[in-house]
Each structure stands twice: as C-alpha cells, then as structure tokens.
Enzyme design. Structure first.
Site, PDB file in Angstrom:
ATOM      1  NE  ARG A  90     -29.729 -23.723  16.057  1.00  8.79           N
ATOM      2  CZ  ARG A  90     -30.915 -23.180  16.002  1.00  8.79           C
ATOM      3  NH1 ARG A  90     -31.675 -22.795  17.003  1.00  8.79           N
ATOM      4  NH2 ARG A  90     -31.442 -23.225  14.633  1.00  8.79           N
ATOM      5  CD  GLU A 106       8.919 -25.448   5.123  1.00  6.92           C
ATOM      6  OE1 GLU A 106       8.469 -24.697   4.338  1.00  6.92           O
ATOM      7  OE2 GLU A 106       9.414 -26.757   4.073  1.00  6.92           O
TER       8      GLU A 106
END
Length: 384
Positions: A266, A240
């Site tokens: 950008r 897990e």
C-alpha cells in the site's frame, strides 16, 4: 540448552503449512458463516496423521508429544484455520486417556481420536462455578453396575461434532462423600441435552450449554482410576493451556503476515506505508511479542513432554498469558495498519477482532493466570 526445534518438528511444521495453505482463511470464514464445521480439513488432517500426532503409535497415532501437536495447531492457525477441537479432542481428552485410561478405554477411543474419525468434547465449566473448579456440582451416583449423572455445563465447544463429551464432575461414594471424577458421556445418551449459545464470534467451533438429567452410564464410563480424578483433570489442563497458546500465536502470525503484506504494497505519497515508523515500529513490536510467546509455549511443551508437570504448569500459564496478549495486540495493529480495509471482509481481519479476545479469557482468564504466578512463582499470599 537448545532453543531451536528438532529437525523432525520443523519438517512437521512445513508439511502442515503446505497442507493448510490449500484451505486458508477464506475457507475457514465461509464455513463459519454458513454454520458448518471444517469437516473436509479435519478429515484430511486425520488421514495425514496430523490430528493424532501425539497419540501412541500402538493406537494409530504418531507417537509424538504435546509439542508436536501444538506445532500442528500453530501452523493451522497461522494459515487462517484455527480450530478449538484440536485443543479438546487429541490434546485434552487424548492425553488423559493415554495417561490414565483403562486398557479398554484406550482401545475404544484412542484410534478414532488419532484418525479424526472420533471427536470428543470436554466439559468442565459450569454456570455458577466460574474459574473455581472446586465448586463443580455435576454429580454421578452409583447405580447398580453403572452411574447416574446429573448437572449443567456451559461454554462447551464442539458438542455438535462430538461423539461423546468428557465431563468433569464429582463422584458420590457409598458413604455420600464427593470426589472429582471424569466421565465419558455419549452425545446421544437419554437425558443429555445440548443447547447452542449464540455468539458474535465468526467461528466454526460452536458453544453449548449442557443439561444432564439423570443420564445413565455404564460402569466403564468412569475414566481411569476412581481415586485419581483430580490428578487426571490437571493432566489435561496443562496441554489445554499449551494448545490455547499455540492457537493464539498462530492466529497472531496470520494477522501480522496480513498486515505486513499490506504495509509493503500500500503506497501513500509515493512510498509504502510500511516505510513509516508510525506503522513499522508497532508491527515490529508485535513480532517481538509473538516470538517471545512462541518460545515460552515451546518451553512449556518441552517440560510437559519431559514429565515435569509442575514446571510445565508454570510455563503453560505464562505461555497462555503471553500468547493471548500477543494475539490481541497483533489483530488490533493489523486493523490499524489496514485502516478501513481492516474491517473489510476481503481481508478477514475484522472477523478476528472478537476471536482474538478469547486468548485473554479462555481457557483461563489472564487475571487468574496472574493470581497463579503471584502465588506460585513469586510466593505472594493467595489473593482469592
């Protein structure tokens, strides 16, 4: 020592990357916003053998280890499609059943888990127990040839898509003593109720509170050896943590890739914003932290697949901690890099802000990880 993955693992990553790119973040967010699960992705991943890559071949799986399954989840997450059910169904439940299930239980459940046609949820957390699994009050008592189970669970993922729930409880023996035990509970069993917990997360993996009121179960609902409940539980918790770390590092990669792509294109004052160290350095720091977390995750998986449960426990906790921190930092820096666009739906980063915090609190909080490291790795007195 080898610090690179085997060629077979790298080929698996490439195949999953190619597969996941046909879905991507837009698909994931659209499904989440309509309250639906990633049904198409899950079904196709099952047919391609990705969901069951860690399940033994004799039950229809790929015969690999938790490291292979972790690679699958990392690449799905890096493509913008993280899913908690990969952590739960094949990793936790599939691992426990493979290691401890009876022959009948393995035949009953593993082929469906491997193909993705059967989905199992995992229920350990209780409202009053918190991080202390020893305070679990869900209890099963013998009843003829079967069991009667009663109790409550909370924050249980994916019950709406699960066929059954792997419930962690306590077994009452004939002398009235309680011992940890795992039970397989069908989601349509009388007395079993699941109530959805409303969350501010944009996720297709929904959370539920479970109420079990005198749920009658057959004798073979008890998973594995009645005397090995605690061992079985911890056999599922290391995978897990490894899988949670892989989901977090994959999600961090997705956020970082989005930020870097934006910073290259950008332009402000005639230059790409990525040319400025004010953005370049934080992004570079994120890259370093993500790669370190990935390396520790791969170490934890290698130790687990080698049968070193103790070593894997330490490494899995460290990996989960490092990955959770890296993911939160990656998403935060991605928002900062994109500015206002970081919260625009077009880029999908804003939706990841809340989700990135999951790695710091689940499946175990970073504070409890630090308690573990302080006590078990450093030998300091127990603090809780």
């Amino acid at each position: 020592m080898r610090f690179t993955e085997p060629d077979e693992r790298l080929a698996l990553r490439e195949a999953v990357r190619s597969f996941a790119s046909s879905y991507g973040g837009d698909y994931y967010r659209a499904k989440a916003r309509e309250g639906a699960y990633l049904t198409e992705l899950w079904a196709e991943a099952g047919k391609l053998g990705y969901i069951g890559v860690n399940i033994p071949e004799e039950y229809g799986g790929g015969g690999g280890g938790i490291g292979d399954l972790a690679a699958v989840l990392e690449e799905l997450s890096a493509a913008g499609c993280p899913t908690l059910m990969m952590v739960v169904s094949p990793a936790i439940c599939g691992t426990v059943l493979t290691r401890f299930g009876t022959p009948g239980q393995r035949r009953r459940w593993l082929p469906g888990i491997a193909s993705g046609e059967t989905v199992l949820a995992f229920a350990i957390t209780e409202p009053d127990a918190g991080s202390n699994a020893h305070n679990i009050t869900t209890t099963a008592r013998p009843d003829g040839d079967g069991w009667v189970l009663s109790g409550r669970k909370t924050f249980i993922s994916g019950v709406d898509v699960a066929d059954a729930v792997f419930v962690v409880g306590r077994m009452e023996d004939t002398a009235g003593r309680l011992a940890p035990a795992l039970f397989m509970v069908p989601t349509d069993a009388p007395g079993f109720e699941a109530r959805r917990i409303e969350m501010d997360l944009v996720s297709p993996d929904h959370q539920f509170a479970l109420f079990m009121d005198e749920v009658r179960l057959p004798g073979d609902a008890l998973v594995g050896d009645p005397g090995s409940g605690l061992l079985q539980l911890f056999a599922g918790l290391n995978p897990e943590r490894i899988m949670a770390a892989s989901l977090a590092t994959g999600s961090a990669r997705h956020a970082l890739d989005t930020a870097v792509g934006y910073a290259r294109e950008r332009e402000v004052w005639g230059r790409p914003i990525g040319a400025h160290q004010g953005l370049a350095h934080p992004l570079a720091q994120v890259k370093v932290e993500v790669e370190l977390a990935r390396l520790m995750t791969q170490k934890a998986a290698a130790l687990y697949d080698a049968g070193d449960d103790t070593g894997a426990g330490e490494a899995a906790n460290m990996a989960k901690y490092a990955a959770g921190e890296a993911s939160a930092r990656a998403v935060d820096q991605a928002v900062q890099t994109l500015g206002g666009n970081g919260l625009a739906s077009e880029y999908g980063i804003g939706a990841a802000v809340a989700a990135s915090r999951l790695g710091r609190i689940a499946p175990v909080s970073r504070e409890m990880v630090l308690n573990y490291v302080a006590q078990h790795s450093l030998g300091l007195p127990k603090s809780y």
